[in-house]
Design an enzyme around this catalytic site. Sequence first.
Site, PDB file in Angstrom:
ATOM      1  CG  HIS A  33      -0.515  -0.312   2.767  1.00  0.00           C
ATOM      2  ND1 HIS A  33       0.139   0.688   3.343  1.00  0.00           N
ATOM      3  CD2 HIS A  33      -0.058  -1.543   3.075  1.00  0.00           C
ATOM      4  CE1 HIS A  33       0.814   0.190   4.281  1.00  0.00           C
ATOM      5  NE2 HIS A  33       0.735  -1.004   4.257  1.00  0.00           N
ATOM      6  CB  SER A  71      -8.805   2.510   6.524  1.00  0.00           C
ATOM      7  OG  SER A  71      -8.976   1.214   5.902  1.00  0.00           O
ATOM      8  CE  LYS A  72      -1.348  -1.178   6.861  1.00  0.00           C
ATOM      9  NZ  LYS A  72      -0.611  -2.253   7.788  1.00  0.00           N
ATOM     10  NE  ARG A  73     -10.559  -2.930   7.590  1.00  0.00           N
ATOM     11  CZ  ARG A  73      -9.489  -3.582   8.450  1.00  0.00           C
ATOM     12  NH1 ARG A  73      -9.110  -4.938   8.037  1.00  0.00           N
ATOM     13  NH2 ARG A  73      -9.111  -2.907   9.509  1.00  0.00           N
ATOM     14  CD  GLN A  74      -9.706   5.148   2.863  1.00  0.00           C
ATOM     15  OE1 GLN A  74      -9.589   5.311   4.015  1.00  0.00           O
ATOM     16  NE2 GLN A  74      -9.426   6.314   1.960  1.00  0.00           N
TER      17      GLN A  74
END
Length: 503
Positions: free
Chosen positions: A39, A275-278
């Site tokens: 990321h 957010s890494k989920r973003q």
Amino acid sequence: MWSILYRRVLFTSKNKLLRNLTTDVPRVRFAPSPTGYLHLGGLRTALYNYLFAKSRGGVFILRIEDTDQSRKVEGSIQALIEDLDWSGIECNEGPNRGGKYGPYVQSERLHIYQQYIQKLLDNGSAYKCFCTERRLNILKRDAIRHQRIPRYDNKCRSLSDDVIKEKMGAGIPYCIRFKLSSDCQAFEDMVFGGIAYDVSMNEGDPVLMKSDGFPTYHFANVVDDHLMGITHVLRGVEWQISTTKHLLIYRAFGWSPPQFGHLPLIVNADGTKLSKRQSDVRVDDYRKKGIYPLALVNYITLSGGGFDHVAGEGVRLKTLDELAAEFQTQKISSHPSRLNPNLLEECNRLEIKRQLKDENLTKELVGKLQGLIKERFYDQNLHISETHIRSVLFWATSRITRVEDLVSNKFAFLWVLPHNKTEIDSQLFGKLIQNLEDLEDFKEDSIKANLREFSLTNKIKFPALMKMLRSVLSGLSEGPGVAEMMQLLGKRQSLDRIKAVLR
Ligand code: GLU
């Protein structure tokens, strides 16, 4: 000179020898854990290490820190290497490159950690701990109940040799812990300046080697940085708290530590955490969206600091060589780096412009756009000339941020006939067709002059004529200028579209 070198070599231990030979050449590393995709934060760390090495004729190493096997994600090492390659960040040593300090994957170095943990056991800096999971959990619960920081109580530090022998004899599993001392290891952070932190205030003795024979991050990280001759560690600020612990481990070995610099957090424009989920932070997603590597790299440097960037100067896209030449660690800010997504768009636009200055890259862009058109309008049998595609690309540079934009609804008229419900005066448009047929120089300016004259002689208001024509040509109510659009579509295509509504 040779004899001096020879003597130095002769009287130094093997580890010292490694260091002596490498002191002039900085050796830095990017040490990701294969727990997911690369990321933005990881890319920034890799990039800054790479630029640091490149600017000083140094070596950039990729090391995979996979000691926590439970968090390992299948396929992530390969994906990570591909993402780095795509970004243009080349490593000099690493799992995909080899090198004489390998292996570069920690799970392949277990025998090395065994050898080094023994040194710490022998010199009394580490000890075997037989505490059960159950006991550790009770300690934790107890601390929480009494509102204390949960930490190991260092019980096994004081076990006698006999007790240890007995427990070993009984086959009781054990881990190996480091004896933390309370003398605080201060250090000069290359980015944050002086840092002092007494780890033992908040932590019990940390585990270096787990009972399954795998080292913990802290131990493997220190051993590898030392054995790989790492001179500078540039890593995310979340690791700063661990550095004093690492310094204690270096001292226990009698090794001199590398220099440390911690990179600030990357945050959203409004200061909130990424957010890494973003999906927005995955390098792979940027690539899929049509962002070019040099654009992404420049975007990171614009928010991350480390370069001479004069505010208000506008964005200038820099090559990796230029970035390396300008990179200075003392220019990295210690404040969180705020991302500005507008700058990413600007960087990508500039990158497309740059590619259009190079014939080979232009050919690639044309090919890419051809593919996108085919994919988007798969149900239409289109024959679009390369010349048209080329002129659209050159025309579009200030209008788009990604080549993909050219197949969006807004620009679909460039490739396919618009769906048209425009009410037109067929007599008037018949005349208009004749008028345009006669126009030799089918260029924006002369088209515009021609249309103006036509509106005057036929007593139709110019804006009304333009509105109708825009709709006929593009099916849109707003967009590029009508004359501009006509030049871009060419005489044949423009007239065909007008004729089509007459039928
Ligand atoms: N494996 C750690 C990470 O995933 C590396 C930290 C360091 O660079 O020391 O970030």
